[in-house]
Design an enzyme around this catalytic site. Structure first.
Site, PDB file in Angstrom:
ATOM      1  N   ALA A  12     -17.053  -0.230  45.114  1.00  0.00           N
ATOM      2  CA  ALA A  12     -17.648   0.584  46.176  1.00  0.00           C
ATOM      3  C   ALA A  12     -18.823  -0.086  46.871  1.00  0.00           C
ATOM      4  O   ALA A  12     -19.242   0.365  47.935  1.00  0.00           O
ATOM      5  CB  ALA A  12     -18.074   1.934  45.607  1.00  0.00           C
ATOM      6  N   GLY A 130      -6.533  -3.750  45.941  1.00  0.00           N
ATOM      7  CA  GLY A 130      -6.804  -5.129  45.545  1.00  0.00           C
ATOM      8  C   GLY A 130      -5.534  -5.939  45.382  1.00  0.00           C
ATOM      9  O   GLY A 130      -4.578  -5.487  44.750  1.00  0.00           O
ATOM     10  N   ASP A 159       1.431  -5.569  56.418  1.00  0.00           N
ATOM     11  CA  ASP A 159       2.657  -6.331  56.675  1.00  0.00           C
ATOM     12  C   ASP A 159       3.707  -5.465  57.376  1.00  0.00           C
ATOM     13  O   ASP A 159       4.421  -5.933  58.262  1.00  0.00           O
ATOM     14  CB  ASP A 159       3.208  -6.877  55.358  1.00  0.00           C
ATOM     15  CG  ASP A 159       2.145  -7.613  54.566  1.00  0.00           C
ATOM     16  OD1 ASP A 159       1.576  -8.570  55.107  1.00  0.00           O
ATOM     17  OD2 ASP A 159       1.871  -7.213  53.428  1.00  0.00           O
ATOM     18  N   HIS A 187       2.105  -8.397  48.779  1.00  0.00           N
ATOM     19  CA  HIS A 187       1.434  -8.886  49.988  1.00  0.00           C
ATOM     20  C   HIS A 187       1.093 -10.354  49.726  1.00  0.00           C
ATOM     21  O   HIS A 187      -0.020 -10.701  49.333  1.00  0.00           O
ATOM     22  CB  HIS A 187       0.180  -8.059  50.226  1.00  0.00           C
ATOM     23  CG  HIS A 187      -0.644  -8.528  51.391  1.00  0.00           C
ATOM     24  ND1 HIS A 187      -0.236  -8.383  52.688  1.00  0.00           N
ATOM     25  CD2 HIS A 187      -1.831  -9.174  51.442  1.00  0.00           C
ATOM     26  CE1 HIS A 187      -1.153  -8.890  53.499  1.00  0.00           C
ATOM     27  NE2 HIS A 187      -2.129  -9.383  52.765  1.00  0.00           N
TER      28      HIS A 187
END
Length: 276
Positions: A12, A130, A159, A187
């Site tokens: 955060a 992440g 994507d 990804h």
């Protein structure tokens, strides 16, 4: 007004989360009538920065934020969660492929998955941001066996949107006219943007599959490597950015904002589908 939901954002104190938190607090993600208890988690060395983020949110006086909790303790952060947005991870450094991140990130997401298993509600919805997102999501899911697998999701919308945009540009339509594009895999440079099941609305006519759309032509062959080239390259314009620091800063800021907006779109769509 409904009861507050408890939403966790990990990492955060980082820049991606910083671009996201205000949108969560102002109702852009979960709805303008949904109160929120926002939990901010980061590592101990970042607590000074996280306290600054906490004060900024307090200064905003957002009416939907019923409480904001900043912590470095998993037992506090993961307790009774309704939503977990797992942003924090080991970032990719220059020269690294996504596969190089696996070793660094597997322990992070095993630990967070175990914390979800131990402290969160069994109905918690988990969004992994992440990278490599798919693998990190699987790792977290495997570490939380009592939470349904369908409650885990991860962000590959960038994507997906890139593929939609290229089809739309080629055919002279808007991205909203392109449906059913699929992204298989992480990804990363191993992903496959699949347009074989996509549908396109042309000149107001009913949607047709791209295999029936002669206008797509060579785009079908070039789409996958083009999207991959953007995914595998840390900067879209590396040569320009290496010599123009201001442009590099603006592109980096734009990428962070883009990830935040994509995540908002992903979460809002996913949660709305589950509610319906």
């Amino acid at each position: 007004m409904p009861e507050p939901i408890r939403v966790l954002v990990t990492g955060a104190a980082g820049q991606i989360a910083y671009s996201l938190l205000y949108s969560i607090g102002n109702g852009s993600v979960f709805g303008k009538d949904q109160p929120i208890i926002l939990v901010l988690l980061d590592i101990t060395p970042m607590m000074g920065v996280l306290d600054g983020v906490l004060m900024e949110l307090q200064d905003c006086a957002l009416p939907l934020l019923k409480d904001v909790i900043a912590t470095d303790k998993e037992e506090v952060a993961f307790k009774d969660l309704d939503i977990a947005v797992l942003v924090g991870s080991m970032p990719r450094r220059d020269g690294m492929e996504r596969k190089d991140l696996l070793k660094a990130n597997v322990n992070i997401f095993k630990t967070q998955g175990a914390a979800l298993e131990k402290y969160a509600k069994k109905s918690v919805k988990v969004i992994v941001v992440g990278n490599p997102a798919n693998t990190n999501c699987l790792t977290a899911s495997k570490s939380a066996p009592s939470i349904p697998k369908e409650n885990f999701s991860c962000l590959t919308r960038l994507d997906h949107n890139r593929a939609k945009a290229q089809i739309a540009i080629k055919l002279g339509v808007t991205s909203d006219d392109v449906k059913n594009v699929i992204i298989w895999g992480n990804h990363s440079s191993t992903q496959y943007p699949d347009v074989n099941h996509a549908k396109v609305k042309l000149q107001g006519k009913p949607s047709v599959t791209t295999s029936e759309t002669s206008g797509l032509g060579p785009q079908r062959e070039s789409l996958c490597p083009w999207v991959l080239s953007l995914t595998a390259t840390p900067m879209v314009f590396p040569m320009i950015c290496s010599t123009r620091s201001l442009l590099q800063s603006r592109i980096r800021h734009g990428r962070l904002l883009k990830v935040s907006l994509l995540m908002i779109s992903h979460v809002r769509r996913w949660i709305s589908l589950q509610r319906n």
